[in-house]
Motif scaffolding. Structure first.
Motif, mmCIF file in Angstrom:
data_model
loop_
_atom_site.group_PDB
_atom_site.id
_atom_site.type_symbol
_atom_site.label_atom_id
_atom_site.label_comp_id
_atom_site.label_asym_id
_atom_site.label_seq_id
_atom_site.Cartn_x
_atom_site.Cartn_y
_atom_site.Cartn_z
ATOM 1 N N ALA A 119 0.819 -1.223 0.000
ATOM 2 C CA ALA A 119 0.000 0.000 0.000
ATOM 3 C C ALA A 119 0.844 1.259 0.000
ATOM 4 O O ALA A 119 0.384 2.316 -0.450
ATOM 5 C CB ALA A 119 -0.928 0.002 1.212
ATOM 6 N N THR A 120 2.082 1.169 0.494
ATOM 7 C CA THR A 120 2.850 2.384 0.746
ATOM 8 C C THR A 120 4.211 2.425 0.039
ATOM 9 O O THR A 120 4.867 3.466 0.074
ATOM 10 C CB THR A 120 3.082 2.563 2.264
ATOM 11 O OG1 THR A 120 3.673 1.365 2.782
ATOM 12 C CG2 THR A 120 1.768 2.837 2.992
ATOM 13 N N TYR A 121 4.651 1.331 -0.571
ATOM 14 C CA TYR A 121 5.918 1.376 -1.302
ATOM 15 C C TYR A 121 5.722 2.225 -2.558
ATOM 16 O O TYR A 121 4.854 1.949 -3.378
ATOM 17 C CB TYR A 121 6.365 -0.037 -1.695
ATOM 18 C CG TYR A 121 7.727 -0.076 -2.380
ATOM 19 C CD1 TYR A 121 8.897 0.073 -1.646
ATOM 20 C CD2 TYR A 121 7.833 -0.249 -3.762
ATOM 21 C CE1 TYR A 121 10.134 0.049 -2.260
ATOM 22 C CE2 TYR A 121 9.075 -0.273 -4.387
ATOM 23 C CZ TYR A 121 10.222 -0.125 -3.628
ATOM 24 O OH TYR A 121 11.459 -0.142 -4.241
ATOM 25 N N ARG A 123 4.218 4.844 -2.861
ATOM 26 C CA ARG A 123 2.811 5.283 -2.783
ATOM 27 C C ARG A 123 1.814 4.258 -3.308
ATOM 28 O O ARG A 123 0.699 4.607 -3.701
ATOM 29 C CB ARG A 123 2.604 6.617 -3.506
ATOM 30 C CG ARG A 123 3.429 7.760 -2.911
ATOM 31 C CD ARG A 123 2.948 9.115 -3.395
ATOM 32 N NE ARG A 123 3.763 10.164 -2.796
ATOM 33 C CZ ARG A 123 4.887 10.628 -3.318
ATOM 34 N NH1 ARG A 123 5.335 10.144 -4.453
ATOM 35 N NH2 ARG A 123 5.558 11.578 -2.710
ATOM 36 N N GLY A 124 2.226 2.980 -3.306
ATOM 37 C CA GLY A 124 1.247 1.940 -3.619
ATOM 38 C C GLY A 124 1.570 1.150 -4.867
ATOM 39 O O GLY A 124 1.618 1.720 -5.956
ATOM 40 N N MET B 155 10.106 7.318 -0.541
ATOM 41 C CA MET B 155 9.894 5.951 -1.000
ATOM 42 C C MET B 155 8.694 5.312 -0.321
ATOM 43 O O MET B 155 8.123 4.358 -0.808
ATOM 44 C CB MET B 155 11.184 5.160 -0.707
ATOM 45 C CG MET B 155 11.297 3.862 -1.423
ATOM 46 S SD MET B 155 11.060 3.981 -3.213
ATOM 47 C CE MET B 155 12.701 4.396 -3.760
ATOM 48 N N ILE B 156 8.310 5.869 0.841
ATOM 49 C CA ILE B 156 7.232 5.288 1.650
ATOM 50 C C ILE B 156 6.116 6.312 1.732
ATOM 51 O O ILE B 156 6.291 7.370 2.327
ATOM 52 C CB ILE B 156 7.756 4.956 3.066
ATOM 53 C CG1 ILE B 156 8.891 3.931 2.967
ATOM 54 C CG2 ILE B 156 6.626 4.476 3.963
ATOM 55 C CD1 ILE B 156 9.574 3.636 4.297
ATOM 56 N N GLY B 157 4.986 6.036 1.108
ATOM 57 C CA GLY B 157 3.964 7.072 1.090
ATOM 58 C C GLY B 157 2.634 6.599 0.569
ATOM 59 O O GLY B 157 2.376 5.398 0.466
ATOM 60 N N ALA B 158 1.799 7.557 0.253
ATOM 61 C CA ALA B 158 0.441 7.246 -0.197
ATOM 62 C C ALA B 158 -0.084 8.423 -1.013
ATOM 63 O O ALA B 158 0.547 9.485 -1.079
ATOM 64 C CB ALA B 158 -0.463 6.995 1.011
ATOM 65 N N PHE B 159 -1.227 8.216 -1.651
ATOM 66 C CA PHE B 159 -2.006 9.321 -2.192
ATOM 67 C C PHE B 159 -3.141 9.568 -1.204
ATOM 68 O O PHE B 159 -3.938 8.668 -0.935
ATOM 69 C CB PHE B 159 -2.577 8.966 -3.571
ATOM 70 C CG PHE B 159 -1.535 8.906 -4.648
ATOM 71 C CD1 PHE B 159 -1.176 10.040 -5.347
ATOM 72 C CD2 PHE B 159 -0.895 7.707 -4.956
ATOM 73 C CE1 PHE B 159 -0.210 9.994 -6.351
ATOM 74 C CE2 PHE B 159 0.076 7.651 -5.945
ATOM 75 C CZ PHE B 159 0.416 8.796 -6.646
ATOM 76 N N ARG B 237 -3.154 9.334 -9.978
ATOM 77 C CA ARG B 237 -2.121 8.441 -9.456
ATOM 78 C C ARG B 237 -0.886 8.356 -10.353
ATOM 79 O O ARG B 237 -0.102 7.417 -10.268
ATOM 80 C CB ARG B 237 -2.701 7.056 -9.175
ATOM 81 C CG ARG B 237 -3.784 7.123 -8.096
ATOM 82 C CD ARG B 237 -4.295 5.762 -7.724
ATOM 83 N NE ARG B 237 -3.357 5.051 -6.880
ATOM 84 C CZ ARG B 237 -3.381 5.048 -5.558
ATOM 85 N NH1 ARG B 237 -4.316 5.693 -4.909
ATOM 86 N NH2 ARG B 237 -2.488 4.374 -4.868
#
Lengths: 367, 367
Positions: A119-121, A123-124, B155-159, B237
Motif C-alpha cells: 500500500a505504501t511502497y 505510494r502503492g 519511497m514510503i507514502g500514499a495518495f 495516481r
C-alpha cells in the motif's frame, strides 16, 4: 477450482480456491497481467517458508518472473513498524519499481504486513495474497492491511485491495488443530451474520471441516469469502454496514487483550464473544433459541464458549472501553436478530454487558 | 479570498488563498464539516510553531475544536519513519479516532509527514493543509504524501487528498529570501509547462513577487495551484500526464542528491534542470528561443541556471540513473515544445544528457 469475485468497481479482484494452486501460481499471475518486467517481492514467515517458498519461487520463475523473498519471524510481533521498515529496505535494495508486485505467502500477520508494504511502497504497488491459514480467508477479503503500534493493534494501516488471491487448500493440511478450529470460528461467523442455511451446513459438516476434508473446506471458504465480499462491496471503508462483520469482536478483542495476545487465539476469543452477543440479544427480547443454537454450533467446532477462570470483569470492561472509546451506556455491539441476521445496536449499557460477562464466566465449558 | 477547486470526484477539495486565513481557521473548518466531536492533531515544526501555532489553536478552540499539537524539528530529517512513529504515538495518546483530523501547519516536510500520518492512522483519517511556504503550493495539490527511507527519498507514502487547504499569505512574509526564490521556481514551472500567458505574467511581475507583494503572490499561487489541479485531475495516481509536472526534476533531483540535500534548495535545483530541459529540447529541433526565454525568466527570479563548479558529470548521471532506474539511452525527460507546453520524451540518450550537463556547467551564472 472455485472462484469468488470481490466486486469493488475498478478495484475488483478474484479469489481462487482449490487444490494445487501454488503449482499454478506462474500461470495465474500471468493470466492476471502481473508484470513480468518488474521484480516480485514475496513476503513470508519462517514457519511457512520451509514448506512452500521454494515451490512458489520455482513456479513463478518458470513463467519468467524474477522474485526476491523476505522471510520474517512467525507471529504477531512481525506486524511492527520495525519489520515493516526492514521489508521496505529489501524492496528498495532488490530494485522494486512502481510496476512491481508484493506477494504475501502466509497467514493474517504476513498478509497484513505485506499488504501495508504494498500500500505504501512508492505510494502503492500491486499486491497478491496467497493465504495459508483458514483464518486468513477473512483478511483476504476487503483490503484491510496494517501493522501494530506498541500502544494499539492495527493502528497504522490502509485499505489496499489485492489484484488476486490464490487459496491453495493443500497448504491448510499442515495447520495445527487449534488453528484449524480458530479459523473455522470466522467461517461460522459468516453464517451467523448473513446466511442461516450456511450456518446449518456448517453445523452438519463440522466433523469434515475439523478433519480438513478438502472439498468441504473449499465450499466453506468459498461461502465465507463470498459473504464477506458481499458485505464489503457495499461499504469498502467501513462507514456503516461493514461493521456487522464484527459480531463477537467487541468482547473478543477485549479477551485477547486481557489474556495477552496469543493466550486465546482470535477465533477462540470471538467464539466466546459470539455467545455473549447472543445473550445480549436475547436479553433485549430477541428469540430465545438464538443462544442455544449459537452455543451448540460453536461447541461442534470444539470452540470455547466461556470466559476462562480468573479473568476479571473490570479488566475486560476496561479493555473494551479503551479499544472502542465507548461512552458509558452507549456501547456499540453487533447483535443477532436471529441465526443468519444481525443488527448494530448503539445503546448497550455497561450493566447489561457486566451481566453477560458474569454469565459467560459461569458457562460450562463443554470442550 | 481566492479559491481553487481541485476536482477529483468524491475526493475534490478547495484551496483558499488570502490574507488572515489563520484567524478564520475555526470558521472555515466548521464550514467544511471538520468534526468537532473528535480531537484535531496539529503537526508543525519548531520554526513555524513559535509564530503561528498559538494563534491557530486559539482560533480553532474558539469554534469548539479540541486540539493537540505535535512539534517536529524543522528540516528534511523529520520526514523519517522514526518521527512518523512519534507522531502516531501522540495521536494515539491524545485519543484521536476515525473522525479526527490531522492538520499540517508548515512547509513541504510537515505536509508530507502529517499527510502520511493522516493517510495511515486507523487506515486513513481526514487531513487539512495550512502551507506556510511558497514551495508548498505545489505539494498542497495532488495528495502525494510520504516519508523518506534511509536509502531513498519519498519511497514510503500514499495518495491522500486533503479535505481543505488554507493558504494564509501573511505566513509567507517571514520566509527567508532564498526560500522565496526557491518556491517561486515551482510557480514559474507551472507557467512553463501549461500556460505561456502566465509565464509572461511571472516575467513581468518578478520584482513584485520577490518583494512579497501579497496581491501578486495571491494571484501567482492561485494560478500555480490551478494549473497543477488541472493536470492532477486528469491523472490522480500518475499513470501518465501527471508526469509533465516533473519538468526540470530529473536533473534537479540528481543535483539535490549529489550536492547533499540542502546544498541546493529544491527550487534552485529544478531551475538548473529546467534550463537543461530547454537545451535538450532545442537539441531535438524545438524552437531555439525556448532556451534564452527560459533562462531569462529564471534569472529574473534570481535563480541559478548553471551547475555549481566541481560537481562531476559521472556523479550526476549516476544519481539520475539510480533515481529513475533508466535504461541506457531510454532516459525519460519532460521537454518543452515551446514556452507553455511540454512533452514526455522517453528515448533520451546518455550522450545527449552528458552534452547538456557539460553546457550547464559552462553556463555563466548571472545572479
Amino acid at each position: 477450482m472455485r472462484t469468488v469475485q470481490v466486486e469493488l468497481g475498478d478495484r475488483s479482484y478474484p479469489i481462487y480456491i482449490g487444490e494445487g494452486l501454488l503449482e499454478r501460481a506462474g500461470e495465474l499471475f500471468a493470466l492476471h497481467e502481473i508484470s513480468r518486467k518488474s521484480k516480485l517481492l514475496i513476503v513470508t514467515d519462517d514457519h511457512i517458508a520451509p514448506h512452500y517458498l521454494a515451490l512458489l519461487e520455482d513456479r513463478l520463475q518458470a513463467e519468467g518472473y524474477q522474485t526476491k523473498a523476505h522471510v520474517v519471524p512467525g507471529g504477531e510481533a512481525s506486524k511492527s513498524l520495525q519489520v515493516y521498515e526492514e521489508v521496505m529496505t529489501t524492496a528498495i535494495q532488490a530494485g522494486l519499481d512502481r510496476s512491481s508486485t508484493v506477494v504475501a505467502l502466509g497467514g493474517g500477520v504476513v498478509g497484513d504486513l505485506a499488504g501495508f508494504v504494498a500500500a505504501t511502497y512508492m505510494r502503492g504497488i500491486d499486491f497478491v495474497q496467497i493465504p495459508t491459514t483458514i483464518l486468513a480467508h477473512d483478511s483476504s477479503v476487503g483490503g484491510k492491511v496494517a501493522v501494530n503500534h506498541p500502544l494499539a493493534k492495527n493502528m497504522i494501516g490502509a485499505f489496499h485491495q489485492p489484484k488476486l488471491v490464490l487459496y491453495d487448500l493443500n497448504t491448510l493440511l499442515t495447520l495445527p488443530p487449534r488453528e484449524v478450529r480458530s479459523g473455522l470460528a470466522e467461517v461460522v461467523k459468516h453464517g451467523l451474520i448473513w446466511d442461516e442455511a450456511f450456518a446449518g451446513w456448517c453445523d452438519e459438516h463440522a466433523a469434515e471441516l475439523l478433519a480438513l476434508n478438502l472439498p468441504a473446506l473449499g465450499y466453506a471458504l468459498e461461502r465465507g469469502c463470498s459473504i464477506k465480499a458481499q458485505v464489503v462491496s457495499g461499504d469498502e471503508r467501513e462507514n456503516g454496514q461493514r461493521a456487522i462483520l464484527n459480531l463477537g469482536h467487541t468482547i473478543g478483542h477485549a479477551l485477547e487483550a486481557v489474556g495477552g495476545y496469543g493466550t486465546l487465539l482470535h477465533g477462540e476469543a470471538i467464539s466466546i464473544g459470539m455467545v455473549g452477543s447472543a445473550m445480549l440479544a436475547v436479553g433485549r427480547g430477541k428469540p430465545a433459541d438464538i443462544l442455544p443454537r449459537t452455543k451448540s454450533l460453536l461447541e461442534k467446532f470444539e470452540l470455547p464458549t466461556a470466559i476462562p477462570e480468573g479473568w476479571e470483569d473490570e479488566a475486560i470492561l476496561s479493555a473494551m472501553m479503551h479499544d472502542k472509546k465507548f461512552r458509558e451506556d452507549q456501547m456499540v455491539f453487533v447483535l443477532p436478530d436471529r441465526i443468519g441476521k444481525v443488527n448494530i445496536v448503539k445503546d448497550m449499557t455497561v450493566a447489561e454487558v457486566k451481566d453477560v460477562l458474569g454469565r459467560l464466566r459461569e458457562e460450562k465449558q463443554h470442550v
